[in-house]
Structures are given as C-alpha cells and as structure tokens.
Design a protein around this motif. Structure first.
Motif, PDB file in Angstrom:
ATOM      1  N   GLN A  57       0.866  -1.299   0.071  1.00  0.00           N
ATOM      2  CA  GLN A  57      -0.019   0.070   0.008  1.00  0.00           C
ATOM      3  C   GLN A  57       1.003   1.200   0.118  1.00  0.00           C
ATOM      4  O   GLN A  57       1.528   1.536   0.908  1.00  0.00           O
ATOM      5  CB  GLN A  57      -0.983   0.175   1.302  1.00  0.00           C
ATOM      6  N   GLN A 117      -0.022   4.673  -1.652  1.00  0.00           N
ATOM      7  CA  GLN A 117      -0.559   6.150  -1.541  1.00  0.00           C
ATOM      8  C   GLN A 117       0.308   7.079  -1.916  1.00  0.00           C
ATOM      9  O   GLN A 117       0.705   8.180  -1.047  1.00  0.00           O
ATOM     10  CB  GLN A 117      -1.227   6.474  -0.038  1.00  0.00           C
ATOM     11  N   LEU A 156      -1.986   3.650  -5.649  1.00  0.00           N
ATOM     12  CA  LEU A 156      -2.875   3.113  -4.352  1.00  0.00           C
ATOM     13  C   LEU A 156      -2.085   1.894  -4.077  1.00  0.00           C
ATOM     14  O   LEU A 156      -1.770   1.668  -2.539  1.00  0.00           O
ATOM     15  CB  LEU A 156      -4.274   2.657  -4.402  1.00  0.00           C
ATOM     16  N   THR A 201     -10.562   3.832 -10.603  1.00  0.00           N
ATOM     17  CA  THR A 201      -9.469   3.188 -10.224  1.00  0.00           C
ATOM     18  C   THR A 201      -9.217   2.047 -11.136  1.00  0.00           C
ATOM     19  O   THR A 201     -10.061   1.377 -11.616  1.00  0.00           O
ATOM     20  CB  THR A 201      -9.941   2.443  -8.972  1.00  0.00           C
TER      21      THR A 201
END
Length: 99
Positions: A18, A20, A37, A90
C-alpha cells in the motif's frame, strides 16, 4: 484451474504494498496526475480522473522522494476499471516492462 482459483493464486503469489503516492500516467502522448494506491511486482492500482479502456497501454512514472534513488517507470496495460472515490476511476494495471 478455474478462473477463481487462478485469481486467488495470483493474489497470493505477489505481495501488494500500500503506497498512496503521487504518480504520472502517460497515455497517447498526454500526461495526467494519478495516485498510486498499491504496487506489486506484477501490477499496480492507480486512481485517475481520465477515462481509459481495458486493454489500453500506458506508461506510469512514480518519482522518488530521495535524490539517491531513481523513480519507477513502467509500461503497463489496463486490466480492470472500477468507480473510485469522488467520481474518479480506479485502474488495475498489469506491468509489462519496468525501466
């Protein structure tokens, strides 16, 4: 092996980090801001404002925050699209080549 078994196996074979982090998506000679992401050795998931199609080939740049480390540059193919937050898209991407 069924498709469900294969999908489960693929998810288990590659650890997803993960992240971000800010990224730049390049498609058809244009660059667009993106948010990465998650990232694995075989793919990544990006959140973007532009509409793309499954099968589109793109390039993704993730700049390094450290001057001693080179950023990531990858050629990828869109394999999945879903509705993201705030009207964004996404994208599930398969990494084709890392530079």
């Amino acid at each position: 092996m069924s498709l469900d078994d294969r999908n489960y196996s693929e998810k288990r074979d590659f650890i997803r980090m993960q992240v971000q982090t800010k990224a730049i998506l390049e498609h058809a000679g244009q660059q667009y801001p993106a948010l990465c992401l998650d990232l694995s050795s075989s793919g990544m998931q990006l959140e973007v404002d532009i509409a793309l199609a499954v099968g589109d080939r793109i390039r993704v740049f993730i700049p390094s925050e450290h001057s001693a480390l080179k950023g990531l540059e990858a050629d990828a193919e869109v394999v999945r699209i879903s509705a993201g937050r705030n009207g964004r898209h996404t994208l599930g991407l398969a990494i084709l080549d890392m530079r």
